[in-house]
Design a protein around this motif. Structure first.
Motif, PDB file in Angstrom:
ATOM      1  N   ARG A 182       0.852  -1.182   0.000  1.00 24.47           N
ATOM      2  CA  ARG A 182       0.000   0.000   0.000  1.00 24.47           C
ATOM      3  C   ARG A 182       0.887   1.231   0.000  1.00 24.47           C
ATOM      4  O   ARG A 182       2.043   1.182   0.456  1.00 24.47           O
ATOM      5  CB  ARG A 182      -0.980  -0.018   1.169  1.00 24.47           C
ATOM      6  N   ILE A 183       0.352   2.330  -0.523  1.00 27.86           N
ATOM      7  CA  ILE A 183       1.176   3.516  -0.715  1.00 27.86           C
ATOM      8  C   ILE A 183       0.340   4.766  -0.483  1.00 27.86           C
ATOM      9  O   ILE A 183      -0.857   4.798  -0.804  1.00 27.86           O
ATOM     10  CB  ILE A 183       1.788   3.514  -2.140  1.00 27.86           C
ATOM     11  N   GLU A 184       0.951   5.774   0.135  1.00 29.05           N
ATOM     12  CA  GLU A 184       0.288   7.055   0.359  1.00 29.05           C
ATOM     13  C   GLU A 184       0.944   8.087  -0.564  1.00 29.05           C
ATOM     14  O   GLU A 184       2.138   8.350  -0.469  1.00 29.05           O
ATOM     15  CB  GLU A 184       0.411   7.488   1.817  1.00 29.05           C
ATOM     16  N   VAL A 185       0.135   8.619  -1.461  1.00 28.83           N
ATOM     17  CA  VAL A 185       0.609   9.557  -2.472  1.00 28.83           C
ATOM     18  C   VAL A 185      -0.219  10.829  -2.374  1.00 28.83           C
ATOM     19  O   VAL A 185      -1.437  10.772  -2.166  1.00 28.83           O
ATOM     20  CB  VAL A 185       0.476   8.953  -3.885  1.00 28.83           C
ATOM     21  N   LYS A 186       0.422  11.967  -2.531  1.00 32.44           N
ATOM     22  CA  LYS A 186      -0.299  13.228  -2.471  1.00 32.44           C
ATOM     23  C   LYS A 186       0.149  14.140  -3.604  1.00 32.44           C
ATOM     24  O   LYS A 186       1.338  14.310  -3.849  1.00 32.44           O
ATOM     25  CB  LYS A 186      -0.073  13.926  -1.125  1.00 32.44           C
ATOM     26  N   ALA A 187      -0.832  14.728  -4.284  1.00 26.37           N
ATOM     27  CA  ALA A 187      -0.546  15.672  -5.367  1.00 26.37           C
ATOM     28  C   ALA A 187      -0.667  17.104  -4.850  1.00 26.37           C
ATOM     29  O   ALA A 187      -1.615  17.431  -4.135  1.00 26.37           O
ATOM     30  CB  ALA A 187      -1.508  15.449  -6.524  1.00 26.37           C
ATOM     31  N   ASP A 188       0.290  17.916  -5.205  1.00 27.10           N
ATOM     32  CA  ASP A 188       0.241  19.350  -4.933  1.00 27.10           C
ATOM     33  C   ASP A 188      -0.065  20.024  -6.265  1.00 27.10           C
ATOM     34  O   ASP A 188       0.831  20.254  -7.085  1.00 27.10           O
ATOM     35  CB  ASP A 188       1.582  19.827  -4.369  1.00 27.10           C
ATOM     36  N   ARG A 189      -1.330  20.321  -6.479  1.00 29.38           N
ATOM     37  CA  ARG A 189      -1.735  20.825  -7.795  1.00 29.38           C
ATOM     38  C   ARG A 189      -1.209  22.229  -8.064  1.00 29.38           C
ATOM     39  O   ARG A 189      -0.964  22.591  -9.216  1.00 29.38           O
ATOM     40  CB  ARG A 189      -3.255  20.768  -7.929  1.00 29.38           C
ATOM     41  N   LYS A 190      -1.043  23.008  -7.019  1.00 32.62           N
ATOM     42  CA  LYS A 190      -0.491  24.350  -7.228  1.00 32.62           C
ATOM     43  C   LYS A 190       0.951  24.272  -7.718  1.00 32.62           C
ATOM     44  O   LYS A 190       1.362  25.024  -8.605  1.00 32.62           O
ATOM     45  CB  LYS A 190      -0.569  25.157  -5.935  1.00 32.62           C
ATOM     46  N   ALA A 191       1.704  23.346  -7.129  1.00 28.67           N
ATOM     47  CA  ALA A 191       3.090  23.177  -7.546  1.00 28.67           C
ATOM     48  C   ALA A 191       3.224  22.269  -8.757  1.00 28.67           C
ATOM     49  O   ALA A 191       4.283  22.216  -9.391  1.00 28.67           O
ATOM     50  CB  ALA A 191       3.914  22.612  -6.391  1.00 28.67           C
ATOM     51  N   GLY A 192       2.141  21.539  -9.084  1.00 24.67           N
ATOM     52  CA  GLY A 192       2.170  20.632 -10.229  1.00 24.67           C
ATOM     53  C   GLY A 192       3.010  19.400  -9.999  1.00 24.67           C
ATOM     54  O   GLY A 192       3.576  18.837 -10.945  1.00 24.67           O
ATOM     55  N   THR A 193       3.078  18.956  -8.727  1.00 25.83           N
ATOM     56  CA  THR A 193       3.918  17.804  -8.404  1.00 25.83           C
ATOM     57  C   THR A 193       3.131  16.746  -7.631  1.00 25.83           C
ATOM     58  O   THR A 193       2.070  17.018  -7.068  1.00 25.83           O
ATOM     59  CB  THR A 193       5.130  18.224  -7.550  1.00 25.83           C
ATOM     60  N   MET A 194       3.676  15.538  -7.613  1.00 28.12           N
ATOM     61  CA  MET A 194       3.109  14.436  -6.852  1.00 28.12           C
ATOM     62  C   MET A 194       4.221  13.794  -6.039  1.00 28.12           C
ATOM     63  O   MET A 194       5.303  13.514  -6.574  1.00 28.12           O
ATOM     64  CB  MET A 194       2.485  13.394  -7.780  1.00 28.12           C
ATOM     65  N   ARG A 195       3.977  13.568  -4.766  1.00 26.27           N
ATOM     66  CA  ARG A 195       5.012  13.036  -3.881  1.00 26.27           C
ATOM     67  C   ARG A 195       4.497  11.778  -3.162  1.00 26.27           C
ATOM     68  O   ARG A 195       3.335  11.710  -2.770  1.00 26.27           O
ATOM     69  CB  ARG A 195       5.406  14.088  -2.851  1.00 26.27           C
ATOM     70  N   VAL A 196       5.375  10.801  -3.017  1.00 28.76           N
ATOM     71  CA  VAL A 196       5.076   9.607  -2.225  1.00 28.76           C
ATOM     72  C   VAL A 196       5.390   9.926  -0.768  1.00 28.76           C
ATOM     73  O   VAL A 196       6.525  10.249  -0.421  1.00 28.76           O
ATOM     74  CB  VAL A 196       5.916   8.410  -2.698  1.00 28.76           C
ATOM     75  N   LEU A 197       4.362   9.851   0.080  1.00 24.61           N
ATOM     76  CA  LEU A 197       4.540  10.160   1.497  1.00 24.61           C
ATOM     77  C   LEU A 197       4.962   8.941   2.305  1.00 24.61           C
ATOM     78  O   LEU A 197       5.795   9.040   3.218  1.00 24.61           O
ATOM     79  CB  LEU A 197       3.243  10.729   2.074  1.00 24.61           C
ATOM     80  N   ASN A 198       4.350   7.787   2.001  1.00 28.69           N
ATOM     81  CA  ASN A 198       4.660   6.554   2.733  1.00 28.69           C
ATOM     82  C   ASN A 198       4.469   5.356   1.815  1.00 28.69           C
ATOM     83  O   ASN A 198       3.666   5.411   0.856  1.00 28.69           O
ATOM     84  CB  ASN A 198       3.750   6.390   3.956  1.00 28.69           C
ATOM     85  N   PHE A 199       5.153   4.297   2.130  1.00 28.41           N
ATOM     86  CA  PHE A 199       5.028   3.053   1.360  1.00 28.41           C
ATOM     87  C   PHE A 199       5.192   1.883   2.318  1.00 28.41           C
ATOM     88  O   PHE A 199       6.123   1.854   3.122  1.00 28.41           O
ATOM     89  CB  PHE A 199       6.086   2.997   0.258  1.00 28.41           C
ATOM     90  N   TRP A 200       4.262   0.910   2.213  1.00 22.38           N
ATOM     91  CA  TRP A 200       4.303  -0.260   3.089  1.00 22.38           C
ATOM     92  C   TRP A 200       4.172  -1.533   2.252  1.00 22.38           C
ATOM     93  O   TRP A 200       3.077  -1.839   1.756  1.00 22.38           O
ATOM     94  CB  TRP A 200       3.164  -0.238   4.101  1.00 22.38           C
ATOM     95  N   PRO A 201       5.240  -2.311   2.085  1.00 26.51           N
ATOM     96  CA  PRO A 201       5.079  -3.612   1.422  1.00 26.51           C
ATOM     97  C   PRO A 201       4.331  -4.570   2.334  1.00 26.51           C
ATOM     98  O   PRO A 201       4.402  -4.461   3.562  1.00 26.51           O
ATOM     99  CB  PRO A 201       6.523  -4.060   1.193  1.00 26.51           C
ATOM    100  N   GLU A 202       3.599  -5.498   1.741  1.00 23.98           N
ATOM    101  CA  GLU A 202       2.910  -6.516   2.530  1.00 23.98           C
ATOM    102  C   GLU A 202       3.924  -7.483   3.145  1.00 23.98           C
ATOM    103  O   GLU A 202       4.974  -7.752   2.545  1.00 23.98           O
ATOM    104  CB  GLU A 202       1.924  -7.303   1.659  1.00 23.98           C
ATOM    105  N   PRO A 203       3.639  -8.003   4.340  1.00 23.10           N
ATOM    106  CA  PRO A 203       4.546  -8.973   4.964  1.00 23.10           C
ATOM    107  C   PRO A 203       4.783 -10.163   4.040  1.00 23.10           C
ATOM    108  O   PRO A 203       3.859 -10.681   3.406  1.00 23.10           O
ATOM    109  CB  PRO A 203       3.780  -9.408   6.223  1.00 23.10           C
TER     110      PRO A 203
END
Length: 233
Positions: A182-203
């Motif tokens: 699972r992954i947490e991704v957030k887009a900053d539309r004003k800056a025109g960018t997308m950043r990965v905030l967190n990432f969790w591989p399954e056990p």
């Protein structure tokens, strides 16, 4: 849409009773209108049993297979007795099957009578890694998702921050027939960018260089779809 003041409760009750229909939405604002002004005339006076059969047939068709509880939960518009009655009336259109769970158990379920032909016609699962929308149909029934894939998931945007296990808006990652993380991704539309905030591989999932490359490719596709540029991982 999610606010529940008294007038919204009344509108929802009238919607459940069939007096109102949802005519359209604008953003998160839902608009209602009289049912007869939304539905064609021949759809406003259907006998209860016919409505139940139509709902259950449509649910099983979309699920592919399911228990009576899963068929009931799909629309959440019938009770257990009504679904059991449908199963008896639909004997010629459905058949009993057994479904293997993620734990290796076999559970009884129902499927359309042509389930074998449906399975034979399926294309092989893609090897591409997919980032799924949290509201994707495959994740909507959390109990079914856990039984079939062994993947525990819930949407936590309505959970207080201190009680969240994962994050505000976390995407499941599907690879072939398996959820691999699972992954947490957030887009900053004003800056025109997308950043990965967190990432969790399954056990138990070995996150190899090949998997990382597939995730990078999927993140690039996601950024293009959203209309932004990746700001790194």
């Amino acid at each position: 849409m999610w606010s529940r003041p008294p007038h919204k409760l009344a509108l929802d009750y009238m919607w459940y009773a069939g007096e109102l229909a949802t005519s359209h939405r604008v953003g998160f604002v839902k608009y209602y209108d009289l049912a007869e002004r939304v539905f064609p005339p021949h759809q406003t006076d259907i006998p209860d049993e016919e409505q139940i059969d139509g709902l259950c047939d449509a649910a099983l068709d979309r699920l592919g297979f399911g228990t009576l509880g899963e068929v009931k939960a799909f629309w959440d518009a019938t009770d257990r007795a009504e679904v059991a009655g449908w199963a008896e009336r639909a004997a010629g259109r459905i058949c009993p099957v057994e479904v293997e769970t993620a734990a290796g158990d076999w559970l009884p379920a129902l499927a359309p009578a042509d389930i074998e032909a449906r399975i034979a016609a399926l294309a092989p699962a893609t090897s591409r890694l997919r980032i799924l929308n949290p509201f994707d149909p495959v994740t909507r029934d959390r109990a079914r998702l856990s039984r079939l894939f062994g993947f525990e998931y819930r949407i936590e945007m309505f959970v207080p921050a201190a009680k969240r296990v994962w994050g505000y808006y976390v995407f499941p990652i599907l690879e072939g027939h398996r959820f691999t993380g699972r992954i947490e991704v957030k887009a900053d539309r004003k800056a025109g960018t997308m950043r990965v905030l967190n990432f969790w591989p399954e056990p138990g999932v070995d996150w190899t260089a090949r998997r990382k490359a597939k995730l990078d490719a999927e993140l690039d596709r996601m950024a293009r779809f959203v209309g932004v540029v990746r700001a790194g991982t």
